[in-house]
Write an enzyme that holds these catalytic residues in place. Sequence first.
Site, PDB file in Angstrom:
ATOM      1  N   PRO A   1       0.787  -1.223   0.000  1.00 26.10           N
ATOM      2  CA  PRO A   1       0.000   0.000   0.000  1.00 26.10           C
ATOM      3  C   PRO A   1       0.830   1.290   0.000  1.00 26.10           C
ATOM      4  CG  PRO A   1      -0.179  -1.143   2.102  1.00 26.10           C
ATOM      5  CD  PRO A   1       0.491  -2.085   1.158  1.00 26.10           C
ATOM      6  N   ASN A   2       0.298   2.227  -0.748  1.00 28.02           N
ATOM      7  CA  ASN A   2       0.828   3.599  -0.851  1.00 28.02           C
ATOM      8  C   ASN A   2       2.091   3.705  -1.706  1.00 28.02           C
ATOM      9  OD1 ASN A   2      -1.187   4.835   0.877  1.00 28.02           O
ATOM     10  ND2 ASN A   2      -0.219   3.732   2.546  1.00 28.02           N
TER      11      ASN A   2
ATOM     12  N   ARG B   1       5.134  10.893  -2.404  1.00 25.57           N
ATOM     13  CA  ARG B   1       4.830  10.551  -1.019  1.00 25.57           C
ATOM     14  C   ARG B   1       6.072  10.750  -0.137  1.00 25.57           C
ATOM     15  NH1 ARG B   1       4.848   4.414   1.205  1.00 25.57           N
ATOM     16  NH2 ARG B   1       4.100   4.918   3.271  1.00 25.57           N
TER      17      ARG B   1
ATOM     18  N   TYR C   1      11.178   8.560   1.260  1.00 32.57           N
ATOM     19  CA  TYR C   1      11.141   7.522   0.220  1.00 32.57           C
ATOM     20  C   TYR C   1      11.819   7.935  -1.092  1.00 32.57           C
ATOM     21  CZ  TYR C   1       7.824   5.431   3.450  1.00 32.57           C
ATOM     22  OH  TYR C   1       7.246   4.890   4.573  1.00 32.57           O
TER      23      TYR C   1
ATOM     24  N   ASN D   1       8.031  -5.680  -1.131  1.00 33.68           N
ATOM     25  CA  ASN D   1       7.979  -4.574  -0.187  1.00 33.68           C
ATOM     26  C   ASN D   1       6.527  -4.499   0.276  1.00 33.68           C
ATOM     27  OD1 ASN D   1       7.875  -2.263   1.272  1.00 33.68           O
ATOM     28  ND2 ASN D   1       8.974  -0.982  -0.213  1.00 33.68           N
TER      29      ASN D   1
ATOM     30  N   ALA E   1       3.221  -0.980   4.678  1.00 37.22           N
ATOM     31  CA  ALA E   1       2.681  -1.008   6.053  1.00 37.22           C
ATOM     32  C   ALA E   1       2.239  -2.408   6.482  1.00 37.22           C
ATOM     33  CB  ALA E   1       1.518  -0.025   6.172  1.00 37.22           C
TER      34      ALA E   1
ATOM     35  N   GLU F   1      12.764  -9.525   1.346  1.00 38.97           N
ATOM     36  CA  GLU F   1      11.938  -8.420   1.860  1.00 38.97           C
ATOM     37  C   GLU F   1      12.719  -7.121   1.661  1.00 38.97           C
ATOM     38  OE1 GLU F   1      11.019  -9.069   5.995  1.00 38.97           O
ATOM     39  OE2 GLU F   1      10.444  -6.969   6.308  1.00 38.97           O
TER      40      GLU F   1
ATOM     41  N   HIS G   1      12.719  -2.831   1.966  1.00 43.88           N
ATOM     42  CA  HIS G   1      12.150  -1.560   2.412  1.00 43.88           C
ATOM     43  C   HIS G   1      13.040  -0.446   1.888  1.00 43.88           C
ATOM     44  CE1 HIS G   1       9.579  -3.843   5.013  1.00 43.88           C
ATOM     45  NE2 HIS G   1      10.643  -4.505   5.413  1.00 43.88           N
TER      46      HIS G   1
ATOM     47  N   ARG H   1      13.328   4.510  12.322  1.00 46.31           N
ATOM     48  CA  ARG H   1      12.109   5.325  12.277  1.00 46.31           C
ATOM     49  C   ARG H   1      11.247   5.052  13.509  1.00 46.31           C
ATOM     50  NH1 ARG H   1       9.402   4.593   6.650  1.00 46.31           N
ATOM     51  NH2 ARG H   1       8.233   6.386   7.434  1.00 46.31           N
TER      52      ARG H   1
END
Length: 149
Positions: free
Chosen positions: A10-11, A18, A23, A75, A78, A99, A101, A108
């Site tokens: 998502p996103n 964004r 990012y 990825n 969330a 995985e 990111h 963070r």
Amino acid sequence: MATIYVLNGPNLNLLGTREPEVYGRATLKDVEKLCRDAGQKHGFTVEFRQSNHEGQLVDWIQEAHAQQAAGIVINPAAYTHTSIAILDALLMGKAPTIEVHISNIHARDEFRRHSYVSKAAKAVICGFGVQGYVLAIDGIAAMIDTSKG
Ligand code: DHK
């Protein structure tokens, strides 16, 4: 030709606009190109997808298993921090899952430090920006070479 599934949660459709300070400025289209170029370099076909919906990501993971994908780069965004459904789907397959990111999730918010997905991952890459996707594809290629002896 062996296929690598690159799945985005998502996103990530809004990459580029964004929170660019977190990012970066590359768009998802730019990431797709990076992945296709990296795949081509190693002789992989790349299935590149993004969804804002957990169930859709689960369906694509099951599809990757059914298609006997050479690897999955994911990825989960969330859903990394919430989704047992994505973990369970990944655990059902044999191909290496990497995985990815874009940001360093350990530097963070506290809630970003835990990943459900990592239990199913052969490797985790975070903090390299969108270059992490290329590293993941290079890594799968190296794993396959090594396993061939
Ligand atoms: C992307 C997201 O959307 C966040 O929810 C994750 C991840 C981090 C990334 O760095 O690519 O916490």
